[in-house]
Design a protein around this motif. Sequence first.
Motif, short mmCIF file in Angstrom:
data_model
loop_
_atom_site.label_atom_id
_atom_site.label_comp_id
_atom_site.label_asym_id
_atom_site.label_seq_id
_atom_site.Cartn_x
_atom_site.Cartn_y
_atom_site.Cartn_z
N GLU A 27 46.26 -23.47 31.74
CA GLU A 27 44.84 -24.02 32.69
C GLU A 27 43.98 -22.99 32.68
N LEU A 28 44.23 -21.62 32.99
CA LEU A 28 43.12 -20.58 32.94
C LEU A 28 42.62 -20.67 31.47
N ALA A 29 43.47 -20.66 30.40
CA ALA A 29 42.69 -20.30 29.14
C ALA A 29 42.09 -21.67 28.80
N ARG A 30 42.30 -22.84 29.08
CA ARG A 30 41.67 -24.00 28.68
C ARG A 30 40.09 -23.96 29.51
N VAL A 31 40.00 -23.39 30.66
CA VAL A 31 38.82 -23.14 31.29
C VAL A 31 37.88 -22.21 30.62
N LEU A 32 38.40 -21.19 30.14
CA LEU A 32 37.76 -20.12 29.23
C LEU A 32 37.50 -20.61 28.19
N GLY A 33 38.24 -21.43 27.50
CA GLY A 33 37.98 -22.34 26.07
C GLY A 33 36.72 -23.25 26.31
#
Length: 355
Positions: A27-33
């Motif tokens: 979830e956090l990686a998706r936001v940074l993506g």
Amino acid sequence: MEWIHPMPKIELHAHLNGSIRDTTLLELARVLGEKGVIVFSDVEDVIQKNDRSLDEVFKLFDLIHMITTDHQTVTRITREVVQDFALENVVYLELRTTPKRNDSIGMSKRSYMEAVIKGLRSISEVDVEFVAATDSEKLHNSCDGVGRKKIYVRLLLSIDRRETTESAMETVKLALEMRNVGVVGIDLSGNPLVGEWNTFLPALQFAKDNDLYITLHCGEVPNPKEIQAMLDFKPHRVGHACFFKDQDWEKLKSFRIPVEICLSSNIITKSISSIDIHHFADLYKAKHPLVICTDDFGVFSTTLSNEYSLAVRSFGLGKRETFALAKSGIDATFAEDEVKQQLGLIFDSASPEYV
Ligand code: 5GP
């Protein structure tokens, strides 16, 4: 082996950022993506890969740190990790983490640790006791407790092997200042191929002289000189001990230094080639103090119950022996005597199920 999950358990070797839920990390990686900081599809594969060498594990940690190191996220991860352990019937958790400095977001080692403490305070689903019982600052959530899970949490501050002596010393001083919020000791971890024992020794000695407990990642790679030097330091516990030679086992056993055993971690990183030759068997037979732990339950996709099941299946432990092993972990904790007594009572009240 459905009896393992409800069994009270003690976790002494768990790294905060290695215990992050896969779902949270993605979830956090998706936001940074979405913000264009990282390319999500690249990191998705790295996160979801199951088989990793020790070197790849450290590359993954660099990625995890990029994704997680801001105050809000540190608070969230702490809350989730402690909840996950409590729901697994871990009754005492020693959680370790490396205080990090990131000037670009105004993060100091201290503010990083304050974010961890905020995470502990924010847990409402289970009762968390993380400050010494004698401290005037009483735990939150110490309500009637009926039917609720309760977990004791103590903290270890990790020194990363990439750090300088000064930086390691800063961590130790911070640990000393944070004793009133459950910090009990220091861990030395990070890539075992990086850094020299002599760099960390002054800070570790200072910690020991000031009555902090010490646990060392020891013998994760073949490094005979360092292993001997670490054992001569007489740490209060060691983790892993995968590349020990006869003289190391002799010293470890004569000093009765408890070993944190992380089965899945050792097998997945190929530090041990196969579970049937794992040193657990010899240490257990020798009645040497040892504790089964997860290391990084997120990174290695495991749980503490899973680690116990693996030990039961691989080494033929019975129900009663497994319970006795779990209970024996009390002596290896860095907790105050009063907490050890409480843990003894918790295990005693569960014992009729495990005879
Ligand atoms: P953190 O300290 O950021 O909460 O947790 C992740 C850190 O713990 C990693 O960057 C690494 O320094 C340390 N760590 C986690 N797992 C291992 C391990 O298996 N071996 C060693 N030596 N260090 C580890």
